[in-house]
Design a protein around this motif. Sequence first.
Motif, PDB file in Angstrom:
ATOM      1  N   GLY A  77       0.805  -1.228   0.000  1.00 22.11           N
ATOM      2  CA  GLY A  77       0.000   0.000   0.000  1.00 22.11           C
ATOM      3  C   GLY A  77       0.830   1.266   0.000  1.00 22.11           C
ATOM      4  O   GLY A  77       0.340   2.335   0.349  1.00 22.11           O
ATOM      5  N   ILE A  78       2.114   1.153  -0.413  1.00 18.13           N
ATOM      6  CA  ILE A  78       2.987   2.331  -0.464  1.00 18.13           C
ATOM      7  C   ILE A  78       2.701   3.144  -1.726  1.00 18.13           C
ATOM      8  O   ILE A  78       2.868   4.355  -1.754  1.00 18.13           O
ATOM      9  CB  ILE A  78       4.477   1.904  -0.418  1.00 18.13           C
ATOM     10  CG1 ILE A  78       4.793   1.257   0.937  1.00 18.13           C
ATOM     11  CG2 ILE A  78       5.422   3.078  -0.687  1.00 18.13           C
ATOM     12  CD1 ILE A  78       6.172   0.625   1.033  1.00 18.13           C
ATOM     13  N   ILE A  79       2.293   2.447  -2.781  1.00 16.22           N
ATOM     14  CA  ILE A  79       1.987   3.146  -4.033  1.00 16.22           C
ATOM     15  C   ILE A  79       0.577   2.825  -4.510  1.00 16.22           C
ATOM     16  O   ILE A  79      -0.010   1.820  -4.125  1.00 16.22           O
ATOM     17  CB  ILE A  79       2.981   2.793  -5.177  1.00 16.22           C
ATOM     18  CG1 ILE A  79       3.014   1.280  -5.430  1.00 16.22           C
ATOM     19  CG2 ILE A  79       4.360   3.343  -4.877  1.00 16.22           C
ATOM     20  CD1 ILE A  79       3.754   0.895  -6.699  1.00 16.22           C
ATOM     21  N   GLU A  80       0.103   3.702  -5.375  1.00 19.27           N
ATOM     22  CA  GLU A  80      -1.165   3.498  -6.074  1.00 19.27           C
ATOM     23  C   GLU A  80      -0.827   3.281  -7.534  1.00 19.27           C
ATOM     24  O   GLU A  80       0.083   3.915  -8.061  1.00 19.27           O
ATOM     25  CB  GLU A  80      -2.022   4.771  -6.012  1.00 19.27           C
ATOM     26  CG  GLU A  80      -2.390   5.195  -4.636  1.00 19.27           C
ATOM     27  CD  GLU A  80      -3.817   4.812  -4.270  1.00 19.27           C
ATOM     28  OE1 GLU A  80      -4.431   4.018  -5.025  1.00 19.27           O
ATOM     29  OE2 GLU A  80      -4.281   5.298  -3.248  1.00 19.27           O
ATOM     30  N   THR A  81      -1.556   2.399  -8.168  1.00 17.17           N
ATOM     31  CA  THR A  81      -1.384   2.166  -9.599  1.00 17.17           C
ATOM     32  C   THR A  81      -2.549   2.811 -10.324  1.00 17.17           C
ATOM     33  O   THR A  81      -3.692   2.593  -9.966  1.00 17.17           O
ATOM     34  CB  THR A  81      -1.359   0.655  -9.887  1.00 17.17           C
ATOM     35  OG1 THR A  81      -0.387   0.053  -9.040  1.00 17.17           O
ATOM     36  CG2 THR A  81      -1.003   0.374 -11.333  1.00 17.17           C
ATOM     37  N   ILE A  82      -2.215   3.628 -11.301  1.00 21.25           N
ATOM     38  CA  ILE A  82      -3.255   4.260 -12.104  1.00 21.25           C
ATOM     39  C   ILE A  82      -3.180   3.638 -13.483  1.00 21.25           C
ATOM     40  O   ILE A  82      -2.165   3.750 -14.171  1.00 21.25           O
ATOM     41  CB  ILE A  82      -3.025   5.785 -12.198  1.00 21.25           C
ATOM     42  CG1 ILE A  82      -3.058   6.378 -10.798  1.00 21.25           C
ATOM     43  CG2 ILE A  82      -4.041   6.455 -13.088  1.00 21.25           C
ATOM     44  CD1 ILE A  82      -2.179   7.584 -10.661  1.00 21.25           C
ATOM     45  N   THR A  83      -4.231   2.949 -13.872  1.00 18.69           N
ATOM     46  CA  THR A  83      -4.214   2.253 -15.151  1.00 18.69           C
ATOM     47  C   THR A  83      -5.014   3.042 -16.174  1.00 18.69           C
ATOM     48  O   THR A  83      -6.127   3.463 -15.902  1.00 18.69           O
ATOM     49  CB  THR A  83      -4.814   0.847 -14.990  1.00 18.69           C
ATOM     50  OG1 THR A  83      -4.156   0.233 -13.891  1.00 18.69           O
ATOM     51  CG2 THR A  83      -4.619   0.005 -16.222  1.00 18.69           C
ATOM     52  N   SER A  84      -4.394   3.257 -17.333  1.00 22.30           N
ATOM     53  CA  SER A  84      -5.135   3.869 -18.429  1.00 22.30           C
ATOM     54  C   SER A  84      -4.877   3.000 -19.651  1.00 22.30           C
ATOM     55  O   SER A  84      -3.765   2.958 -20.154  1.00 22.30           O
ATOM     56  CB  SER A  84      -4.686   5.310 -18.660  1.00 22.30           C
ATOM     57  OG  SER A  84      -3.297   5.397 -18.804  1.00 22.30           O
TER      58      SER A  84
END
Length: 141
Positions: A61-68
């Motif tokens: 939970g250290i990063i967020e993944t933004i998928t496009s």
Amino acid sequence: MPPLKQLLRDHHLRHTTARQEVFAALQSAERPLFIHQIVNLCPLSNRTSVYRTLNLFATLGIIETITSGWKSRYELAGPFKPHHHHLHCTACHQLIQLDIPILEETIKSFADSHEYMLTGHHIELTGLCKKCQLSLSQGRD
Ligand SMILES: [Zn+2]
Ligand SMILES: [Zn+2]
């Protein structure tokens, strides 16, 4: 002690070069980064270590993944970076950072009403930015 080191220690993980480099790269970025950008910002780590580190960071939970589409971008998650959402242009892939207090309050009270302990949420607004709407209406690309 930097929060990353503490967090890794809590999970009995070592504070490796790749973990430090990837974290520093994301911390210094003003926008979510593509993986090739992260690799370029981590000269002491090879591509495989960067990938492994991103997987680990996502799990912790250290990063967020933004998928496009089929591409992903990465950014630090709270508590390392203030929580926010994005407006995402599906044509030029520009991201605009959104901070919507009323949305956060609504989500929180909704979770509370279900006696739910919320650990996160993902809301991404997609559409066309002004520039892309114009070029679309003028028949260019
Ligand atoms: Zn656009
Ligand atoms: Zn939110």
